[in-house]
Design an enzyme around this catalytic site. Sequence first.
Site, PDB file in Angstrom:
ATOM      1  N   LYS A 235       0.817  -1.220   0.000  1.00 37.55           N
ATOM      2  CA  LYS A 235       0.000   0.000   0.000  1.00 37.55           C
ATOM      3  C   LYS A 235       0.850   1.270   0.000  1.00 37.55           C
ATOM      4  CE  LYS A 235      -4.351  -2.022   1.324  1.00 37.55           C
ATOM      5  NZ  LYS A 235      -5.365  -2.338   2.317  1.00 37.55           N
ATOM      6  N   ARG A 270      -3.237 -10.447   4.796  1.00 45.92           N
ATOM      7  CA  ARG A 270      -3.688 -10.385   3.392  1.00 45.92           C
ATOM      8  C   ARG A 270      -2.546  -9.773   2.577  1.00 45.92           C
ATOM      9  NH1 ARG A 270      -6.015  -7.031  -0.305  1.00 45.92           N
ATOM     10  NH2 ARG A 270      -7.665  -7.912  -1.611  1.00 45.92           N
TER      11      ARG A 270
END
Length: 290
Positions: A235, A270
């Site tokens: 991210k 994840r």
Amino acid sequence: MVIRVRRPRPYAGARGLRHTMLKVAPPAWRIMGVLNVTPDSFSDGGEWFARDAAVAHGRELIAQGAAIVDVGGESTRPGAAPVAAQEELARVVPVVEALAGAAAQVSVDTSKAEVARAALAAGATYVNDVTALRGDPAMAGLVADAGCDVCLMHMLGEPRTMQADPRYDDVVAEVKAFLEERMAAAVAAGVAEERIQLDPGIGFGKTLEHNLALLRRLEEIVALGRPVVVGTSRKSFLGRITGRDDPHQRVFGTVATNVLALERGAELFRVHDVAAARDALAVAAATLRA
Ligand code: HH2
């Protein structure tokens, strides 16, 4: 002391392990591999858009140690365009179907009940809903009836605008209160509490400082008593810290967050880069718990 192994190892079936695994109780962590069947996901858009490429990549994630493969047909990156249910179905269902017999649980990353219903019928047993059952009024009842696992994630606003100017008085307390409320709503709708997993929603309506506070104080979310899912993989906040603009180069940053989150009690990770996360988590967990 040798402790009997009671649960399947999270990395069962992983390739390339030349040494005998430790004969100690396995740590309580699992990896959810990300499989985006989209043209526009922020880090792997288009890479696995063709069905066969997606299925092959899903199998590779499992071989690398993913206990769950999370199949998504709609990007939730900031500014992403919404995808119609029929299009999302056409992307996701054939891939879920092909992976359903594999040695991992299949999850569907959707906030549409119609997509979740078709994916569950095709063999998925986990619904990962980034709206925490708020996006579609039929979702809570569907999850309750199916008896499947469900991830309830925190998001401030919606993907199109969530990064505009997110503000909190105390991000951790507010995310915790939200997750507590969504868990109560899910249980009230008939979802079994033991099926619920909670996710602070890293990057969903959060600044760099918000993301770091959530990771630093993750124990406060863990204290809610359900398994905590952490999705930091590749991210942009990692890019801001490391200076890496290419999301594929954010693997080491991702691994750092995984290890920190494990230490604070997270259970499900994840990630796009399963092999890296698996090795790091195996070493960190052995150090913490052996
Ligand atoms: N992050 C993304 C998507 N789904 N689900 C959960 N539970 N937690 C997350 O942090 C999370 C998620 C965004 O990542 P990705 O799927 O790689 O990108 P995109 O939404 O652009 O497809």
